[in-house]
Design a protein around this motif. Sequence first.
Motif, PDB file in Angstrom:
ATOM      1  N   ALA A 334       0.835  -1.202   0.000  1.00  0.00           N
ATOM      2  CA  ALA A 334       0.000   0.000   0.000  1.00  0.00           C
ATOM      3  C   ALA A 334       0.870   1.253   0.000  1.00  0.00           C
ATOM      4  O   ALA A 334       0.558   2.241  -0.688  1.00  0.00           O
ATOM      5  CB  ALA A 334      -0.918  -0.009   1.225  1.00  0.00           C
ATOM      6  N   GLY A 335       1.958   1.215   0.751  1.00  0.00           N
ATOM      7  CA  GLY A 335       2.863   2.360   0.788  1.00  0.00           C
ATOM      8  C   GLY A 335       3.527   2.615  -0.553  1.00  0.00           C
ATOM      9  O   GLY A 335       3.668   3.764  -0.979  1.00  0.00           O
ATOM     10  N   ALA A 336       3.919   1.526  -1.232  1.00  0.00           N
ATOM     11  CA  ALA A 336       4.551   1.666  -2.547  1.00  0.00           C
ATOM     12  C   ALA A 336       3.584   2.277  -3.552  1.00  0.00           C
ATOM     13  O   ALA A 336       3.970   3.097  -4.391  1.00  0.00           O
ATOM     14  CB  ALA A 336       5.050   0.305  -3.038  1.00  0.00           C
ATOM     15  N   GLU A 337       2.324   1.891  -3.474  1.00  0.00           N
ATOM     16  CA  GLU A 337       1.321   2.443  -4.393  1.00  0.00           C
ATOM     17  C   GLU A 337       1.139   3.943  -4.158  1.00  0.00           C
ATOM     18  O   GLU A 337       1.043   4.731  -5.111  1.00  0.00           O
ATOM     19  CB  GLU A 337      -0.008   1.697  -4.214  1.00  0.00           C
ATOM     20  CG  GLU A 337       0.036   0.259  -4.715  1.00  0.00           C
ATOM     21  CD  GLU A 337      -1.215  -0.532  -4.354  1.00  0.00           C
ATOM     22  OE1 GLU A 337      -2.125   0.061  -3.728  1.00  0.00           O
ATOM     23  OE2 GLU A 337      -1.276  -1.743  -4.690  1.00  0.00           O
ATOM     24  N   LYS A 338       1.103   4.345  -2.889  1.00  0.00           N
ATOM     25  CA  LYS A 338       0.969   5.771  -2.570  1.00  0.00           C
ATOM     26  C   LYS A 338       2.209   6.546  -3.009  1.00  0.00           C
ATOM     27  O   LYS A 338       2.112   7.650  -3.553  1.00  0.00           O
ATOM     28  CB  LYS A 338       0.748   5.954  -1.070  1.00  0.00           C
ATOM     29  CG  LYS A 338      -0.583   5.435  -0.563  1.00  0.00           C
ATOM     30  CD  LYS A 338      -0.680   5.590   0.959  1.00  0.00           C
ATOM     31  CE  LYS A 338      -1.981   5.015   1.497  1.00  0.00           C
ATOM     32  NZ  LYS A 338      -2.043   5.108   2.982  1.00  0.00           N
ATOM     33  N   ALA A 339       3.395   5.957  -2.763  1.00  0.00           N
ATOM     34  CA  ALA A 339       4.638   6.625  -3.142  1.00  0.00           C
ATOM     35  C   ALA A 339       4.715   6.778  -4.655  1.00  0.00           C
ATOM     36  O   ALA A 339       5.145   7.824  -5.169  1.00  0.00           O
ATOM     37  CB  ALA A 339       5.842   5.837  -2.617  1.00  0.00           C
TER      38      ALA A 339
END
Length: 356
Positions: A334-339
Amino acid sequence: MSFVLRWPVKSKMLKVGDLVCSLCWEKNNGLERVFSGIQPTGIPHLGNYLGAIQNWVRFQEEYSSALYSIVDLHSITVPREPKVLHQSILDTTAVLLACGIDPQKCIIFQQSKVPEHVELGWILGCLTNVPRLRSFSQWKVKSAIQKSEGSVGLFTYPVLQAADILLYKSTHVPVGEDQVQHLELAQDTARLFNKKYGVFFPVPQTILNTTKKIKSLRDPMAKMSKSDAQALATVDITDSPEEIVLKFRKAVTDFTSEVTYDPSGRPGVSNLVAIHAAVTGLSPEDIVRQSVGLDTARYKGVVAEAVIQKFAPVRSEFGRLQEDQSYLKKVLQAGAEKAKELAAPVCLEIKRMVGF
């Protein structure tokens, strides 16, 4: 108490060109964004927590945007076993979450899952000269340790580090004393890009950590390090109470029994006082006053107990998270998608400006 520089400001730390770059801040809609990274090279230790992680927890409340990256690309500048690296990525994530990093308040992500880091790293590398990279003290030290000039990755990783920061148009970067030289490269690269292609990047400002550098328990002249060959030299965040007591009992001090704070004259005891002060929130002077009548042998036990109490909830939560690796992977995904949502349009605009 640390202080934070805000955009746009006039400060002795700003160069003339940075005043022009306040335009970038305007284009960023006044957004203040903090970026930092941690290498997944083992369980973070006491020095990592006091010097970085506890500040990250605070920054996610203080800034409108905060990104914390597990910088796995940086970690392979020296050889890593694939299975060990994979587990270290998850363990580092678990530690950060256990310490209070909240995925709902910040973006925590795995660097290699956002390929724009490498793309921008190449572009910035083409703006960086070799003598500048040869001047980096960490390059000299690590090359000496490896007894060779090291890999191309080890040589150029400061450029990738600059890309990590600039890719998100970060305005603030927390650094320790040993990383100031690297942030200066990111600042100079931002200025050079802005001059060559047009005003685009804010020049990221330094947030210097005010916590005293935590030293090795076995060599108080050297900083605490994950790579220290002496197991008793480093206190890991997840160490058991028994391990913590043993490590402090074996800590190097001197032949004077009184507890005093004199970093140059009594580095061993002063390191214990600095640790005690940092985990309790007291000043070294307060710690010394409270320790009147204690000899150093008994004082080591007091410091050990303070550290145990500090990390007891972290250790408990880490154990729980370590058993739920699917959750850790979901957090990183999820963090990678936001980044990537932030990075992709920035990288696309950079490509356009460069002429690709």
